[in-house]
Design a protein around this motif. Structure first.
Motif, PDB file in Angstrom:
ATOM      1  N   LEU A 307     111.617 -16.430  11.885  1.00  0.00           N
ATOM      2  CA  LEU A 307     111.731 -15.231  11.065  1.00  0.00           C
ATOM      3  C   LEU A 307     110.608 -15.194  10.036  1.00  0.00           C
ATOM      4  N   LEU A 308     110.111 -13.994   9.771  1.00  0.00           N
ATOM      5  CA  LEU A 308     109.108 -13.767   8.733  1.00  0.00           C
ATOM      6  C   LEU A 308     109.799 -13.118   7.540  1.00  0.00           C
ATOM      7  N   TRP A 309     109.635 -13.706   6.346  1.00  0.00           N
ATOM      8  CA  TRP A 309     110.207 -13.135   5.125  1.00  0.00           C
ATOM      9  C   TRP A 309     109.150 -12.294   4.429  1.00  0.00           C
ATOM     10  N   ARG A 310     109.482 -11.024   4.197  1.00  0.00           N
ATOM     11  CA  ARG A 310     108.604 -10.132   3.447  1.00  0.00           C
ATOM     12  C   ARG A 310     109.344  -9.680   2.194  1.00  0.00           C
ATOM     13  N   THR A 311     108.731  -9.858   1.040  1.00  0.00           N
ATOM     14  CA  THR A 311     109.336  -9.409  -0.207  1.00  0.00           C
ATOM     15  C   THR A 311     109.204  -7.896  -0.322  1.00  0.00           C
ATOM     16  N   ALA A 312     110.025  -7.301  -1.173  1.00  0.00           N
ATOM     17  CA  ALA A 312     109.945  -5.849  -1.380  1.00  0.00           C
ATOM     18  C   ALA A 312     108.576  -5.461  -1.916  1.00  0.00           C
ATOM     19  N   GLU A 313     108.037  -6.289  -2.808  1.00  0.00           N
ATOM     20  CA  GLU A 313     106.705  -6.015  -3.354  1.00  0.00           C
ATOM     21  C   GLU A 313     105.643  -6.120  -2.279  1.00  0.00           C
ATOM     22  N   GLY A 314     105.759  -7.123  -1.417  1.00  0.00           N
ATOM     23  CA  GLY A 314     104.780  -7.291  -0.347  1.00  0.00           C
ATOM     24  C   GLY A 314     104.814  -6.149   0.648  1.00  0.00           C
ATOM     25  N   LEU A 315     106.000  -5.613   0.911  1.00  0.00           N
ATOM     26  CA  LEU A 315     106.121  -4.506   1.861  1.00  0.00           C
ATOM     27  C   LEU A 315     105.451  -3.234   1.357  1.00  0.00           C
ATOM     28  N   GLN A 316     105.340  -3.098   0.031  1.00  0.00           N
ATOM     29  CA  GLN A 316     104.661  -1.923  -0.520  1.00  0.00           C
ATOM     30  C   GLN A 316     103.172  -1.931  -0.176  1.00  0.00           C
ATOM     31  N   ARG A 317     102.626  -3.115   0.079  1.00  0.00           N
ATOM     32  CA  ARG A 317     101.203  -3.217   0.427  1.00  0.00           C
ATOM     33  C   ARG A 317     100.990  -3.207   1.940  1.00  0.00           C
ATOM     34  N   THR A 318     102.082  -3.103   2.692  1.00  0.00           N
ATOM     35  CA  THR A 318     102.010  -3.175   4.151  1.00  0.00           C
ATOM     36  C   THR A 318     101.942  -1.780   4.747  1.00  0.00           C
ATOM     37  N   PRO A 319     101.157  -1.582   5.804  1.00  0.00           N
ATOM     38  CA  PRO A 319     101.142  -0.261   6.444  1.00  0.00           C
ATOM     39  C   PRO A 319     102.510   0.091   7.009  1.00  0.00           C
ATOM     40  N   THR A 320     102.867   1.364   6.952  1.00  0.00           N
ATOM     41  CA  THR A 320     104.128   1.819   7.512  1.00  0.00           C
ATOM     42  C   THR A 320     103.926   2.238   8.963  1.00  0.00           C
ATOM     43  N   LEU A 321     105.011   2.564   9.633  1.00  0.00           N
ATOM     44  CA  LEU A 321     104.920   3.050  11.005  1.00  0.00           C
ATOM     45  C   LEU A 321     104.101   4.336  11.065  1.00  0.00           C
ATOM     46  N   LYS A 322     104.207   5.159  10.023  1.00  0.00           N
ATOM     47  CA  LYS A 322     103.433   6.406   9.984  1.00  0.00           C
ATOM     48  C   LYS A 322     101.934   6.113   9.875  1.00  0.00           C
ATOM     49  N   HIS A 323     101.598   5.065   9.138  1.00  0.00           N
ATOM     50  CA  HIS A 323     100.184   4.680   9.052  1.00  0.00           C
ATOM     51  C   HIS A 323      99.669   4.225  10.424  1.00  0.00           C
ATOM     52  N   LEU A 324     100.478   3.424  11.114  1.00  0.00           N
ATOM     53  CA  LEU A 324     100.058   2.945  12.431  1.00  0.00           C
ATOM     54  C   LEU A 324      99.936   4.098  13.421  1.00  0.00           C
ATOM     55  N   GLU A 325     100.831   5.068  13.310  1.00  0.00           N
ATOM     56  CA  GLU A 325     100.759   6.236  14.188  1.00  0.00           C
ATOM     57  C   GLU A 325      99.490   7.042  13.905  1.00  0.00           C
ATOM     58  N   ALA A 326      99.118   7.134  12.624  1.00  0.00           N
ATOM     59  CA  ALA A 326      97.876   7.842  12.268  1.00  0.00           C
ATOM     60  C   ALA A 326      96.661   7.134  12.861  1.00  0.00           C
ATOM     61  N   LEU A 327      96.666   5.809  12.817  1.00  0.00           N
ATOM     62  CA  LEU A 327      95.567   5.042  13.397  1.00  0.00           C
ATOM     63  C   LEU A 327      95.516   5.208  14.913  1.00  0.00           C
ATOM     64  N   ARG A 328      96.686   5.281  15.550  1.00  0.00           N
ATOM     65  CA  ARG A 328      96.736   5.509  17.002  1.00  0.00           C
ATOM     66  C   ARG A 328      96.133   6.873  17.343  1.00  0.00           C
TER      67      ARG A 328
END
Length: 480
Positions: A307-328
């Motif tokens: 399992l990978l643990w991501r903090t709430a703060e760290g997730l704010q810096r992570t691309p969302t699914l919408k970002h990945l869809e835009a890149l696609r």
């Protein structure tokens, strides 16, 4: 023509998961948003907020009408799944689990210690309506540690059991498996009550991990064969059969992340070096300079699933699914072509991430040249039989021989270290993501079995191959 498109957009496309095209007075100029270093250039691009979880559709639909937004401690993401379980996420069994602050604290902390109990006395204590841990030292000697309510923490439990005390049900990850049925024939090595995470209810919302979880009777039992001992201050501690391993990345889960050192966590949350084998009786050496506190990017291995643990703060810096869809969409808008067949290639919709499309890009993983699917480059008739199994093929562009596989966009945003374009692919699976992301995961030695480690693709858990474990993709632009 543009006005017609705007009308159709308002009527038919407002609910698409893809990046929405905004109607502005000057008209619509583009159908996608370009991202540079994770920032949106388009003024109407989707912006992340701390109140909106990253991926889970049911979480993205949390009502914002409430004045009180639930506080998120972080998320646990199972390695080996590309956004969801093969047959879909259901109930407590899913590929991603969010830990939110509970309405009422359910944490516990040690209180009374009962020493030199007979098995009968130990059973009587354990039957009380409170949590306890029993350490069986011999047939006639058991130590029971009672736990009392802790109003300052929330407890979350992870394991293979589907009983009610388990918040997040985890089963063995089979590398490259396409259905849950693949895991049913394998004898599980994950504990039914594998571990528990305690989160502080007040800032900075520190999360701490402990081996073993409480069962339906609110008990943890460490039998005679389990590794256990008395500490210098008279307390008891122990390890579970196959252990709970944790690795904290150096420099956090960022573009500068480097692999840390794998450690084992005890029932009381102490940190130890690894045992010689996963289930050895002799514990490792205690590492007093390290703690069981989870940081953004911490990896938790349960001997069968990581399992990978991501903090709430760290997730704010992570691309969302919408970002990945835009890149696609941006990648497809560049109209990459097969350099031999000259047919236009396109990454399929993220909803069709397991079905090969006729426009699907394929790549030779030794050199990185991207093509459409073809049957050239085979040496004998047996290789021409289907030709879609990833066996070695010869690239028509550079004559390099290597695996020839379809490319899949990595859809689990939590595994990304940055929001850069998907320019590299893991080998031999063909999952595509950013350069920083492939470079990080190719360096991570993930536990495999009871005593080996190897790097693997986070999107499918397949062991990486080749000199680096990944390749830079070479796309042919349109010839017009």
């Amino acid at each position: 023509m543009q006005d017609i498109f705007q009308q159709n957009y308002k009527a038919r496309f407002c609910n698409l998961v893809a990046v929405m095209v905004c109607s502005v007075p000057d008209g619509i100029s583009r159908l996608f948003v370009t991202f540079v270093a994770g920032e949106a250039e388009h003024p109407h691009a989707h912006k992340r907020t701390h109140a909106v979880p990253m991926f889970s559709p049911e979480q993205e639909n949390i009502s914002t009408s409430s004045t009180k937004v639930p506080i998120k401690y972080g998320e646990l993401i199972v390695l080996g799944y590309n956004g969801s379980l093969p047959n879909g996420d259901r109930g407590r069994r899913k590929s991603r689990f969010a830990l939110f602050k509970r309405p009422k604290a359910n944490g516990v902390k040690p209180s009374t210690i009962h020493v030199a109990c007979t098995p009968q006395a130990a059973k009587a204590i354990s039957n009380k309506d409170q949590h306890s841990i029993s350490y069986t030292l011999s047939r006639a000697h058991t130590v029971v540690v009672e736990y009392t309510h802790d109003s300052n923490t929330d407890m979350f439990q992870i394991g293979r059991s589907t009983e009610s005390p388990i918040d997040f049900v985890v089963t063995d990850t089979i590398p490259g498996s396409q259905s849950n049925s693949d895991t049913q024939s394998v004898q599980s090595t994950i504990s039914r009550f594998a571990c528990r995470i305690m989160c502080q209810r007040t800032p900075p919302y520190t999360a701490r991990i402990y081996a073993a979880g409480f069962d339906s009777s609110k008990n943890i039992f460490l039998g005679e064969k389990a590794a256990k001992w008395r500490t210098s201050d008279g307390q008891m501690d122990g390890l579970t059969t196959n252990g709970v391993l944790v690795m904290h990345p150096r420099h956090g889960f960022t573009e500068d992340s480097k692999p840390g050192v794998w450690r084992e966590i005890s029932v009381c949350g102490n940190v130890f070096t690894l045992r010689e084998t996963r289930s050895a009786q002799q514990r490792g050496k205690m590492v007093e300079s390290e703690t069981q506190e989870l940081v953004d990017g911490s990896l938790i291995d349960l001997c069968g699933a990581t399992l990978l643990w991501r903090t709430a703060e760290g997730l704010q810096r992570t691309p969302t699914l919408k970002h990945l869809e835009a890149l696609r969409q941006e990648l497809n808008a560049a109209r990459p072509q097969c350099p031999v067949g000259f047919n236009t290639l396109a990454f399929p919709s993220m909803r069709r991430k397991d079905t090969v499309d006729e426009k699907q890009p394929w790549a030779y993983l030794h050199c990185g040249h991207v093509h459409g699917y073809h049957s050239w480059g085979t040496r004998d008739s047996s290789e021409r039989d289907g030709g879609r199994d990833g066996r070695e093929r010869e690239c028509p562009m550079c004559r390099a021989r290597g695996p020839y596989v379809p490319l899949w966009l990595g859809c689990e945003a939590g595994f990304y270290l940055d929001a850069a374009p998907p320019t590299h692919a893991f080998s031999p699976c063909g999952h595509v993501c950013s350069e920083k992301t492939v470079a990080f995961w190719s360096q991570i030695p993930l536990p495999h079995g009871t005593h080996t480690f190897h790097a693997a693709c986070p999107f499918c858990a397949q062991q990486l191959s080749g000199e680096q474990g990944y390749v830079r993709l070479i796309f042919q632009g349109p010839v017009d």
